[in-house]
Each structure stands twice: as C-alpha cells, then as structure tokens.
Design an enzyme around this catalytic site. Structure first.
Site, PDB file in Angstrom:
ATOM      1  N   LYS A  13      11.979   3.156  77.944  1.00  8.14           N
ATOM      2  CA  LYS A  13      10.924   3.994  78.546  1.00  8.14           C
ATOM      3  C   LYS A  13       9.593   3.809  77.817  1.00  8.14           C
ATOM      4  O   LYS A  13       8.556   3.652  78.443  1.00  8.14           O
ATOM      5  CB  LYS A  13      11.269   5.492  78.441  1.00  8.14           C
ATOM      6  CG  LYS A  13      12.547   5.932  79.086  1.00  8.14           C
ATOM      7  CD  LYS A  13      12.685   7.453  79.011  1.00  8.14           C
ATOM      8  CE  LYS A  13      12.878   8.011  77.620  1.00  8.14           C
ATOM      9  NZ  LYS A  13      14.225   7.936  77.057  1.00  8.14           N
ATOM     10  N   ARG A  88      13.890  16.970  80.162  1.00  6.32           N
ATOM     11  CA  ARG A  88      15.133  16.471  79.594  1.00  6.32           C
ATOM     12  C   ARG A  88      16.328  17.341  79.968  1.00  6.32           C
ATOM     13  O   ARG A  88      17.454  17.034  79.607  1.00  6.32           O
ATOM     14  CB  ARG A  88      14.995  16.482  78.084  1.00  6.32           C
ATOM     15  CG  ARG A  88      15.039  15.109  77.456  1.00  6.32           C
ATOM     16  CD  ARG A  88      14.786  15.297  75.985  1.00  6.32           C
ATOM     17  NE  ARG A  88      15.285  14.224  75.199  1.00  6.32           N
ATOM     18  CZ  ARG A  88      14.555  13.181  74.814  1.00  6.32           C
ATOM     19  NH1 ARG A  88      13.321  13.054  75.200  1.00  6.32           N
ATOM     20  NH2 ARG A  88      15.101  12.273  74.049  1.00  6.32           N
ATOM     21  N   ARG A 127      16.836  -0.621  65.845  1.00  2.47           N
ATOM     22  CA  ARG A 127      15.386  -0.513  66.041  1.00  2.47           C
ATOM     23  C   ARG A 127      14.634  -0.223  64.737  1.00  2.47           C
ATOM     24  O   ARG A 127      15.046   0.623  63.943  1.00  2.47           O
ATOM     25  CB  ARG A 127      15.158   0.631  67.045  1.00  2.47           C
ATOM     26  CG  ARG A 127      13.752   0.994  67.315  1.00  2.47           C
ATOM     27  CD  ARG A 127      13.627   1.752  68.599  1.00  2.47           C
ATOM     28  NE  ARG A 127      14.254   3.075  68.573  1.00  2.47           N
ATOM     29  CZ  ARG A 127      14.272   3.889  69.622  1.00  2.47           C
ATOM     30  NH1 ARG A 127      13.755   3.514  70.768  1.00  2.47           N
ATOM     31  NH2 ARG A 127      14.846   5.070  69.531  1.00  2.47           N
ATOM     32  N   ARG A 159      13.768   5.078  62.268  1.00  5.55           N
ATOM     33  CA  ARG A 159      13.629   6.499  62.591  1.00  5.55           C
ATOM     34  C   ARG A 159      14.877   7.221  62.096  1.00  5.55           C
ATOM     35  O   ARG A 159      15.982   6.701  62.244  1.00  5.55           O
ATOM     36  CB  ARG A 159      13.529   6.661  64.112  1.00  5.55           C
ATOM     37  CG  ARG A 159      12.205   7.207  64.561  1.00  5.55           C
ATOM     38  CD  ARG A 159      12.050   7.114  66.030  1.00  5.55           C
ATOM     39  NE  ARG A 159      12.975   7.959  66.771  1.00  5.55           N
ATOM     40  CZ  ARG A 159      12.979   8.065  68.097  1.00  5.55           C
ATOM     41  NH1 ARG A 159      12.117   7.385  68.805  1.00  5.55           N
ATOM     42  NH2 ARG A 159      13.830   8.845  68.713  1.00  5.55           N
ATOM     43  N   ARG A 170      22.925  11.831  70.577  1.00  9.16           N
ATOM     44  CA  ARG A 170      21.814  11.838  71.550  1.00  9.16           C
ATOM     45  C   ARG A 170      22.301  11.370  72.914  1.00  9.16           C
ATOM     46  O   ARG A 170      21.880  11.885  73.946  1.00  9.16           O
ATOM     47  CB  ARG A 170      20.661  10.958  71.052  1.00  9.16           C
ATOM     48  CG  ARG A 170      19.816  11.665  69.997  1.00  9.16           C
ATOM     49  CD  ARG A 170      19.036  10.710  69.126  1.00  9.16           C
ATOM     50  NE  ARG A 170      18.041   9.948  69.834  1.00  9.16           N
ATOM     51  CZ  ARG A 170      17.542   8.794  69.392  1.00  9.16           C
ATOM     52  NH1 ARG A 170      17.960   8.273  68.255  1.00  9.16           N
ATOM     53  NH2 ARG A 170      16.635   8.164  70.090  1.00  9.16           N
TER      54      ARG A 170
END
Ligand code: ADP
Length: 213
Positions: A13, A88, A127, A159, A170
C-alpha cells in the site's frame, strides 16, 4: 481524486501510494506514519501508542479518527488524498462515511491489494527502512540493519513491529478486524481487487487502468 487502499501489512500500500502521490499531487494519509510521528514526540500519549503498536494491536478508534479528520481538512489534501491504513475496522469505516458526508466528500476508488500470507511475512520481517529518506530495503537483497542507505545519508533499521511474532499478530488482527471492511465496500459495489505480486511497476499499471476510467 480520493483513493482508499486496503490490504494486509506488507501488501505494498505504501509503495503504491507514493507512486500515485507523485503522479497526481495528492496527499498520503498513512495512519501508521501519523501515529509514529505522535510517538516520536515522547509524550504520554506517544508512549501509550508505542506499547500498543509494539504488540501489533490497534490504537483507539477515536484518536485515529481525529488524526485523519485533521489531515483531510488541511490544505495538503486540497487536490485529494490517499488513505493508507485507515479504516482498519468496521467502526472506522462507518465513521469515515459520516466524516466524508459532513465534508461533502467521497472516496472515488477503493483498491484492495491481495497478497498471500507467507509473502507478507517474508516482506515485513525482511523490510528495512532508512532513518532519513523513504527508501525501503530488504534483507532478501543482502541488506542488513545498520547498513548505510544506498540513496540518502541515512542508516537502515527495522521497524519494531516488523519482528516475526508481531507480524503474525498483525496478520491475525487484519483477518479478524479489517477483512469485514472488504465485504463492506464490496456490498457498496466500490471494491477493486488486485493481486499484488513481486513487481510494483506491474501493480502500478493495473491501478492506473482502474483510476483512469
Ligand atoms: P502496516 O499496514 O504494515 O501494519 P502501518 O504503519 O499502517 O503498518 O500500521 C502500524 C501500526 O499502527 C498498526 O499495527 C496499528 O498498531 C497502528 N495503526 C495504524 N493505523 C491504524 C488504525 N487505522 N487504527 C488503529 N491502529 C492503527
């Protein structure tokens, strides 16, 4: 033009939003980024947000809605906006409807990027972000935490919520809370489903075909 991106963590996204921002001069509203900004202020609220995000759970609906509404009203969003990470859950989706109605605005395109779980887990846990620019790297490409950024003067970091256990939570939270929104927009006849593969340019061109109709 107002666009809404839906998709699990790591579906792309953010990358697609950045491509559209440059092309159309519209603003990105990433609730994750807004919350991370709030977190870096080291206020009591910031610390509360940090502990929720570290677990991969959702931050309070009211707080997120107030951040989003402030941003939509700002000058930055005059030409339009891309919502990335909001709504969300169903309650946020309904609140967004009311908010936009009160502002005489609406969403033009809802884009859902579907990616298999294993790919999402691999992308998120690998990532690496730059602490100075928008560069997104990945351990898959031989990059490591602490490496210099290949684009800017920054350093690569991971992160806190991209650790495997948190990523799995998540994804669970996404299925439980966010999946119902996909049906919500499908019933309204607004949903465009896209399969997100490993080629961001190909996905960008599919998105272009939809929004250029
Ligand atoms: P991702 O889409 O990869 O999970 P984000 O940066 O969008 O990453 O979100 C990171 C975290 O920020 C979420 O796991 C959640 O804790 C919090 N968050 C972001 N957007 C919302 C939202 N709309 N409602 C509640 N919590 C949110």
């Amino acid at each position: 033009m107002n666009i809404l991106f839906l998709g699990a963590p790591g579906c792309g996204k953010g990358t697609q939003s950045k491509i559209l921002i440059e092309k159309y001069g519209i603003a990105q509203i990433s609730t994750g980024d807004l919350l991370r900004e709030e977190m870096s202020s080291q206020s009591d609220l910031g610390e509360k947000i940090r502990s929720i995000m570290a677990k991969g759970d959702f931050v309070d609906d009211k707080l997120v809605l107030s951040l989003v509404s402030k941003k939509i009203e700002s000058n930055e969003c005059k030409k339009g906006f891309i919502l990335d990470g909001f709504p969300r859950n169903l309650s946020q989706a309904k609140s967004l409807d009311t908010l936009l109605e009160n502002m005489s605005k609406s969403i033009d395109h809802v884009l859902f990027i579907d990616v298999p779980d294993e790919v999402l887990i691999q992308r998120c846990t690998g990532r690496l972000l730059c602490d100075t620019c928008d560069y997104i790297g990945n351990k898959d490409r031989g990059e490591n935490i602490g490496d210099p950024c290949p684009v800017a003067e920054g350093t690569l970091y991971q992160r806190e919520d991209d650790k495997e256990e948190t990523v799995r939570n998540r994804l669970e939270v996404f299925k439980d809370q966010t999946q119902p929104i996909i049906e919500f927009y499908e019933e309204k006849g607004k949903l465009n489903k896209l399969i997100g593969g490993n080629d961001p340019k190909l996905l960008a061109s599919k998105i272009n075909k939809i929004i250029n109709i």
